[in-house]
Design a protein around this motif. Sequence first.
Motif, short mmCIF file in Angstrom:
data_model
loop_
_atom_site.label_atom_id
_atom_site.label_comp_id
_atom_site.label_asym_id
_atom_site.label_seq_id
_atom_site.Cartn_x
_atom_site.Cartn_y
_atom_site.Cartn_z
N SER A 137 24.12 15.82 -3.89
CA SER A 137 25.07 14.77 -4.17
C SER A 137 24.20 13.90 -3.37
O SER A 137 24.10 12.89 -3.63
CB SER A 137 26.35 15.25 -4.15
N HIS A 138 24.30 14.29 -2.09
CA HIS A 138 23.83 13.35 -0.71
C HIS A 138 22.64 13.29 -0.44
O HIS A 138 22.29 11.65 -0.43
CB HIS A 138 24.38 14.14 0.56
N ILE A 139 21.68 14.11 -1.34
CA ILE A 139 20.47 13.50 -1.89
C ILE A 139 20.16 13.01 -2.70
O ILE A 139 19.61 11.84 -2.37
CB ILE A 139 19.18 14.40 -1.82
N THR A 140 21.21 13.03 -3.74
CA THR A 140 20.64 11.71 -5.28
C THR A 140 21.44 10.23 -4.54
O THR A 140 20.59 9.35 -4.75
CB THR A 140 21.53 12.41 -6.10
N ASN A 141 22.69 10.04 -3.82
CA ASN A 141 23.11 9.27 -3.70
C ASN A 141 22.35 7.70 -2.05
O ASN A 141 21.81 7.03 -3.04
CB ASN A 141 24.37 9.44 -2.99
N PHE A 142 21.86 8.75 -1.33
CA PHE A 142 21.29 8.21 -0.20
C PHE A 142 19.56 8.72 0.20
O PHE A 142 19.37 7.44 1.20
CB PHE A 142 21.84 8.87 0.93
N LEU A 143 18.89 8.93 -1.29
CA LEU A 143 17.34 9.47 -0.92
C LEU A 143 16.78 9.02 -1.45
O LEU A 143 15.77 8.31 -2.02
CB LEU A 143 16.87 10.86 -0.66
N THR A 144 17.67 8.49 -2.74
CA THR A 144 17.13 8.16 -4.40
C THR A 144 18.05 6.84 -4.92
O THR A 144 19.15 6.75 -4.22
CB THR A 144 17.12 9.38 -5.86
N GLU A 145 17.63 5.76 -5.67
CA GLU A 145 18.00 5.23 -6.76
C GLU A 145 18.76 5.77 -7.66
O GLU A 145 19.26 4.53 -9.09
CB GLU A 145 17.36 3.67 -6.28
N GLY A 146 18.80 7.11 -7.32
CA GLY A 146 19.33 7.77 -8.85
C GLY A 146 20.97 7.37 -9.91
O GLY A 146 20.50 7.24 -10.75
N THR A 147 21.89 7.04 -8.61
CA THR A 147 23.47 6.68 -8.96
C THR A 147 22.78 4.88 -8.17
O THR A 147 24.35 4.07 -8.00
CB THR A 147 24.60 7.39 -7.72
N ASN A 148 22.19 4.36 -8.16
CA ASN A 148 22.12 2.57 -8.43
C ASN A 148 23.09 2.87 -6.89
O ASN A 148 23.81 0.99 -6.51
CB ASN A 148 23.11 1.77 -9.16
N PHE A 149 22.88 2.74 -5.47
CA PHE A 149 23.25 2.63 -4.91
C PHE A 149 23.02 1.21 -4.13
O PHE A 149 23.57 0.49 -3.44
CB PHE A 149 22.72 3.44 -3.25
N SER A 150 21.36 0.98 -4.43
CA SER A 150 21.62 -0.38 -3.58
C SER A 150 21.97 -1.35 -4.68
O SER A 150 22.47 -2.87 -3.95
CB SER A 150 19.84 -1.20 -4.11
N LYS A 151 22.84 -1.22 -6.04
CA LYS A 151 23.53 -2.15 -6.99
C LYS A 151 24.69 -2.19 -6.34
O LYS A 151 25.62 -3.06 -6.12
CB LYS A 151 22.99 -1.87 -8.19
N LEU A 152 25.22 -1.53 -5.70
CA LEU A 152 26.40 -1.14 -5.25
C LEU A 152 26.76 -1.75 -4.22
O LEU A 152 27.86 -2.09 -3.68
CB LEU A 152 27.57 0.54 -5.74
N PHE A 153 25.85 -1.31 -3.53
CA PHE A 153 26.43 -1.82 -2.05
C PHE A 153 24.55 -2.92 -1.06
O PHE A 153 23.95 -2.68 -0.85
CB PHE A 153 26.13 0.21 -0.42
N PRO A 154 24.50 -3.82 -2.21
CA PRO A 154 23.72 -4.22 -1.73
C PRO A 154 23.31 -5.28 0.30
O PRO A 154 24.61 -5.24 0.12
CB PRO A 154 23.94 -5.72 -2.13
N GLY A 155 22.24 -5.43 0.64
CA GLY A 155 22.14 -5.76 1.64
C GLY A 155 22.26 -4.62 2.21
O GLY A 155 22.08 -4.31 3.95
N ILE A 156 22.58 -3.21 2.10
CA ILE A 156 22.66 -1.92 3.18
C ILE A 156 21.54 -1.34 3.02
O ILE A 156 20.94 -0.71 1.60
CB ILE A 156 23.89 -1.42 2.76
N ILE A 157 20.72 -0.35 3.81
CA ILE A 157 19.76 -0.22 3.38
C ILE A 157 19.62 1.73 4.32
O ILE A 157 20.20 1.55 5.21
CB ILE A 157 18.30 -0.58 4.44
N PRO A 158 20.23 2.60 3.27
CA PRO A 158 20.90 3.81 3.74
C PRO A 158 19.49 4.56 3.88
O PRO A 158 18.32 4.93 3.95
CB PRO A 158 21.28 4.70 3.02
N HIS A 159 19.90 5.80 5.53
CA HIS A 159 18.76 6.27 6.05
C HIS A 159 19.41 7.73 6.16
O HIS A 159 20.25 8.25 6.97
CB HIS A 159 17.75 6.25 7.70
N LEU A 160 19.12 9.15 4.50
CA LEU A 160 20.04 10.31 5.16
C LEU A 160 18.64 10.82 6.55
O LEU A 160 17.73 10.81 6.09
CB LEU A 160 19.31 10.78 4.04
#
Length: 336
Positions: free
Chosen positions: A118-141
């Motif tokens: 789940s952590h790989i999917t959510n924060f290393l990819t856009e498979g769960t639309n992280f950027s759309k849910l949290f616009p302006g936040i840039i995740p670095h796993l």
Amino acid sequence: MVFGIKFAPFSIPFRRRLQTLAIFLSMYIPFCGIISSIILFRLLYTQYYYITLLYLFWWIFDHETPIRGGRRINWFRNLPIWRLYAEYFPIRLIKTVDIPSNRNYIFGLHPHGILSFSHITNFLTEGTNFSKLFPGIIPHLVTINMQFKLPIQRDLFLSAGACSASKESWNYILRRKKGTGNAVCVVIGGAREVLDTIPNTMILTLKNRKGFAREALENGASLVPVISFGENELYQTMHHEEMSTGKKIQEKLYKLLTFTPPLFFGRGVFQYSFGIMPYRKEIFTVVGKPINVERISYPTDAQIDELHEKYIQQVINLYDEHKNKYGYGDIPIKIK
């Protein structure tokens, strides 16, 4: 069922087969690094030796990238394979509050699970639309440096936005990288938590993990607790009993190597009885409310302890608030 093995039916929809293929391919990324290393070594003794030399020069030139914010490539993070990857389980990213992009953050990810799907999917990819849910936040796993030593594997991780878990890397992302909205995403329990990955439990290694609290204070980064309900159910583990032989062996390996190969089994590609593929279990990753932190260049032990305790309580509150909704109603959280 043939000889006690439950095989997958032929009538499985094509998209489900693609989902299985996506997981299968991703699990063999580490082998790509090993195979690539062997191939590059062998090429040194052929007429194509220059390929190895060119990659070696690139590796030397690029060796600081893991501690300099990585090299995220948005089109790579948005590849269709990551949607299929998320759909396999499926994994759902749950937003509880808006997270302003005018600050930097440390996302604490719980639990580790066996392979942190789940952590790989959510924060290393856009498979769960992280950027759309949290616009302006840039995740670095952030992950161990070993992930950036092998050719090809390192480039795949860097392209997805992964960075080294070193202090220098954290400081770069949270302080020296331009702008705000940067987020270090760290599995706080680390490899130690793998030993407590048991289905239908929530055991977190957190009591003596205070480094993230120190980094938050030194860099003025807000803390965001994240819990993945279902991550522990993806495999059947072999260390259910606290003093089992398997558990004792793993504890000794952990003390010796600071990591340990987990003992687990799941399903196969074409059958459901055994293998290293994860089970299709739904995962709900809940992102909690940030704890705002003001920068203190030289925090005292008392200040670190205070923030650490506040974070632990926030994790417990987040778990208790959502456990009934996501199937953990009778399962207490345990902080070790």
